[in-house]
Design a protein around this motif. Structure first.
Motif, mmCIF file in Angstrom:
data_model
loop_
_atom_site.group_PDB
_atom_site.id
_atom_site.type_symbol
_atom_site.label_atom_id
_atom_site.label_comp_id
_atom_site.label_asym_id
_atom_site.label_seq_id
_atom_site.Cartn_x
_atom_site.Cartn_y
_atom_site.Cartn_z
ATOM 1 N N VAL A 380 0.815 -1.222 0.000
ATOM 2 C CA VAL A 380 0.000 0.000 0.000
ATOM 3 C C VAL A 380 0.849 1.274 0.000
ATOM 4 N N TYR A 381 1.927 1.292 0.771
ATOM 5 C CA TYR A 381 2.758 2.496 0.830
ATOM 6 C C TYR A 381 3.930 2.451 -0.161
ATOM 7 N N LYS A 382 3.921 1.445 -1.020
ATOM 8 C CA LYS A 382 4.847 1.414 -2.155
ATOM 9 C C LYS A 382 4.144 1.840 -3.436
ATOM 10 N N SER A 383 2.817 1.810 -3.407
ATOM 11 C CA SER A 383 2.036 2.119 -4.604
ATOM 12 C C SER A 383 2.038 3.620 -4.898
ATOM 13 N N ILE A 384 2.520 3.974 -6.076
ATOM 14 C CA ILE A 384 2.522 5.374 -6.492
ATOM 15 C C ILE A 384 1.088 5.857 -6.676
ATOM 16 N N TYR A 385 0.245 4.997 -7.240
ATOM 17 C CA TYR A 385 -1.142 5.388 -7.520
ATOM 18 C C TYR A 385 -1.921 5.647 -6.234
ATOM 19 N N ILE A 386 -1.720 4.793 -5.237
ATOM 20 C CA ILE A 386 -2.421 5.003 -3.957
ATOM 21 C C ILE A 386 -1.985 6.316 -3.324
ATOM 22 N N LYS A 387 -0.687 6.630 -3.406
ATOM 23 C CA LYS A 387 -0.229 7.907 -2.846
ATOM 24 C C LYS A 387 -0.872 9.077 -3.594
ATOM 25 N N GLU A 388 -0.980 8.968 -4.922
ATOM 26 C CA GLU A 388 -1.604 10.035 -5.702
ATOM 27 C C GLU A 388 -3.063 10.230 -5.297
ATOM 28 N N LEU A 389 -3.776 9.113 -5.054
ATOM 29 C CA LEU A 389 -5.175 9.205 -4.611
ATOM 30 C C LEU A 389 -5.257 9.826 -3.217
ATOM 31 N N MET A 390 -4.318 9.480 -2.356
ATOM 32 C CA MET A 390 -4.290 10.064 -1.016
ATOM 33 C C MET A 390 -4.030 11.566 -1.092
ATOM 34 N N GLN A 391 -3.139 11.971 -1.982
ATOM 35 C CA GLN A 391 -2.860 13.399 -2.166
ATOM 36 C C GLN A 391 -4.088 14.124 -2.700
ATOM 37 N N GLU A 392 -4.814 13.470 -3.604
ATOM 38 C CA GLU A 392 -6.032 14.079 -4.142
ATOM 39 C C GLU A 392 -7.089 14.205 -3.058
#
Length: 444
Positions: A380-392
């Motif tokens: 979960v904290y390696k996923s670039i996409y999940i981080k982008e969604l969290m930032q959004e």
């Protein structure tokens, strides 16, 4: 095929390109040291990294953002560069005359401006012309020395071509979380032993609010399941477009079959709907967070509870109020959230801000939006996409990124999973930290 380029060398090259990874397309020792074999596996694919290896142990090559072909023409590429390694150190040589960066050669392998050619004329050879001047065919399009590039050894032992692909994960997790049973036990003990810093309050009260179907009720059920030791479903989760939750409910958890309740209460509300006069009435939020609404109050989308109505708690104490608000947001819908829904969430945040209550976002269904996480929740904290969604989510809801926590609720399986539990428990642990912040503010 096994890559001859070491992991350290691949990382060094990718560091020049951005967040990418290398996928091996062509390996001369397998496919053949011929221009035809090279073009068969590499034409019309971009961007690429071509690597040569010689008997002296030198590793060298070039990068181009343009696709290879057999046009026999020069191709403009202002991003192209040559490189060599001094052990693991990367040396780069940017193109100096971009219109002649790459030559599309039928009878050779990768050709960088007739300056460096791998698999030259269908042989295990390198063509190198680093410093000649004259006509345009012999101009110096890259600045390097033969000694530093390949040690003047023009005999190839291997040639590889890699396609540069976008990487969907970070090399290292950007948040640290221990994924083991000891961590789960530690988090459970921390939650069980939690004690509010204000003596008049015996338990933290967290309000769950969010769109219909985002997973408010499922989050509580999942959290409760951890302390019960099996999957539970006390709060009815919704799957339709309208809210299943119509009552204001305060849920507590008793670990196991008997004993003392956890010092934490989750308050579940009617789901938000984008349409006006549908779902939770935004005007009701003030009543909820200030402790005026009793448990099992029946929501009315049109009219909020009035102060003169039966059941309205007129003089609530701090222990009756909400101490933290958790916005439960579906990760698959954050990017397509309607303007009406965003406006409703902003209105709620404005009301909550005025009361000084701490807030965070629970980003649910993360496994449904990211294959990397679906395969292994610990990514979960390696996923670039999940981080982008969290930032959004941070931007849309208006909370700092550290107040956005991803979770996966139990919805299909019948057995508990330690890693899912750890993610859920970590979210609740962060809630309690924010509750403490709220209590600290109340004492000052």
């Amino acid at each position: 095929m096994n890559s001859k380029l070491t992991e350290t060398q691949q990382k060094a090259i990718c560091s020049q390109l951005g967040n990418f990874k290398l996928n091996l397309l062509y390996k001369a020792s397998i496919h053949g040291f011929t221009g035809a074999a090279f073009h068969q596996h590499c034409d019309n694919k971009s961007s690429t990294v071509s690597v040569g290896y010689n008997k002296s142990g030198h590793v060298f090559g070039g990068y181009t953002s343009q696709p290879f072909s057999q046009s026999r023409q020069f191709v403009n590429d202002n991003q192209a560069f040559l490189f060599s390694f001094s052990e693991e150190k990367l040396n780069t040589y940017p193109v100096t005359n971009a219109p002649y960066a790459v030559k599309m050669d039928m009878n050779s392998g990768p050709n960088f401006g007739n300056t460096l050619i791998l698999v030259y004329k269908n042989q295990k050879k390198v063509y190198s012309n680093p410093g000649s001047f004259g006509g345009h065919l012999h101009s110096k399009y890259y600045n390097f020395t033969a000694e530093k590039m390949h040690g003047n050894d023009l005999d190839l032992t291997e040639c590889e071509v890699y396609q540069v692909e976008e990487s969907f994960q970070f090399e290292n997790p950007w948040r640290t979380l221990n994924w083991n049973s000891e961590q789960k036990k530690k988090l459970m003990e921390r939650i069980e032993s939690y004690k509010p810093s204000i003596s008049s309050v015996s338990e933290a009260r967290v309000l769950l609010v969010g769109p219909v179907g985002a997973g408010k009720s499922s989050f509580f059920n999942s959290f409760k399941s951890i302390f019960k030791g099996h999957i539970t479903s006390q709060a009815t989760p919704g799957t339709s477009s309208t809210s299943v939750t119509t009552l204001f409910r305060s849920y507590s958890v008793i670990p196991g079959r008997e004993g003392k309740s956890l010092p934490l209460v989750f308050c579940d509300t009617m789901g938000l709907e984008a349409e006006e006069k549908a779902g939770l009435n935004i005007a009701e939020i003030s009543n909820i967070i200030n402790g005026h609404i009793p448990d099992r109050y029946q929501f009315n989308s049109s009219v909020p509870l009035q102060s003169e109505a039966q059941g309205f708690r007129k003089n609530p104490e701090l222990k009756d109020k909400i101490h933290c608000v958790a916005y439960v947001i579906d990760a698959s819908k954050i990017s397509i959230m309607s303007q009406n829904m965003e406006d409703k969430l902003k209105a709620i945040r404005k009301t909550v801000n005025s009361s000084g209550i701490t807030q965070l976002v629970l980003l649910t269904k993360i496994d449904e939006v990211c294959p990397l996480v679906k395969e292994d929740i610990t990514n979960v904290y390696k996923s670039i996409y999940i981080k982008e969604l969290m930032q959004e989510a941070s931007i849309r809801i208006g909370v700092p990124l550290f107040c956005v926590v991803p979770v996966k609720n139990y919805s299909e399986v019948l057995e508990l999973d330690t890693n899912i539990d750890i993610l859920l428990l970590s979210a609740v642990d962060q809630m309690l930290n924010l509750v403490d912040d709220f209590f600290d503010e109340q004492r000052e």
